[in-house]
Motif scaffolding. Sequence first.
Motif, PDB file in Angstrom:
ATOM      1  N   LEU A   1      -2.117  -1.994  -3.902  1.00 12.58           N
ATOM      2  CA  LEU A   1      -3.256  -1.128  -3.591  1.00 12.58           C
ATOM      3  C   LEU A   1      -2.992   0.335  -3.927  1.00 12.58           C
TER       4      LEU A   1
ATOM      5  N   PRO B   1      -5.846   1.176  -6.855  1.00 11.83           N
ATOM      6  CA  PRO B   1      -6.605   1.375  -5.614  1.00 11.83           C
ATOM      7  C   PRO B   1      -8.094   1.098  -5.765  1.00 11.83           C
TER       8      PRO B   1
ATOM      9  N   GLN C   1      -5.383   3.966   0.914  1.00  9.14           N
ATOM     10  CA  GLN C   1      -5.565   2.832   0.001  1.00  9.14           C
ATOM     11  C   GLN C   1      -5.760   1.528   0.773  1.00  9.14           C
ATOM     12  N   LEU C   2      -5.006   1.380   1.867  1.00  9.83           N
ATOM     13  CA  LEU C   2      -5.154   0.181   2.695  1.00  9.83           C
ATOM     14  C   LEU C   2      -6.463   0.227   3.463  1.00  9.83           C
TER      15      LEU C   2
ATOM     16  N   SER D   1       0.807  -1.224   0.000  1.00  8.33           N
ATOM     17  CA  SER D   1       0.000   0.000   0.000  1.00  8.33           C
ATOM     18  C   SER D   1       0.840   1.273   0.000  1.00  8.33           C
TER      19      SER D   1
END
Length: 198
Positions: free
Chosen positions: A44, A48, A99-100, A10
């Motif tokens: 990610l 994303p 994103q995570l 990420s």
Amino acid sequence: MSLALLHLDSSILGDHSVSRQVSAAIVARLTAADPSLAVLYRDLAADPLPHATPASMPADHPLSGGKGDGASQQALDDFRAADIVVIGAPMYNFSIPTQLRAWIDRILVPGKTFAYGDGGKVTGLAAGKRVIVALARGGFYADPAFAVAAEHAETYLRWVFGFIGITPEFIIADGIAAGQREAALESAMKSAGELKAA
């Protein structure tokens, strides 16, 4: 039957990322110990998921109204199918990358990864998975008072995976932005190389 390993990164820093280097070392260690591991990789940051809306949730999520988003459903399905999950997680501004967080929003689904029981009791439905987090932080968090006030990456990930029945493992590189990048990376890579096999 081979075990399934889901590898997530990420960090937005590409090749400069410490968490990416450490997560790759973790996967290399596990696949060297068990070459039959089936590895699925997702970046990610490069690919994303959107921020959560009812329409962007997995079809399995009650908010989606049974419709949902295909990529979000795939993220949930990939997580549920994995025996091992390796996550590269830098700490940005005292928390995890958005994103995570967007990915986590896709895997916390009532009836699939957790359930509420009598009196609001929560049962984690993802127990039995192994989650290993390569966490990179710019500063140091050994001082408990400072950690309580400022550390919302490791603490959040421990809580959120615990909520769905998993006790995550952490390999941590601290001091990345405080002049200790090489020492932190070396220590984390050593820990990754000593990780117990799947």
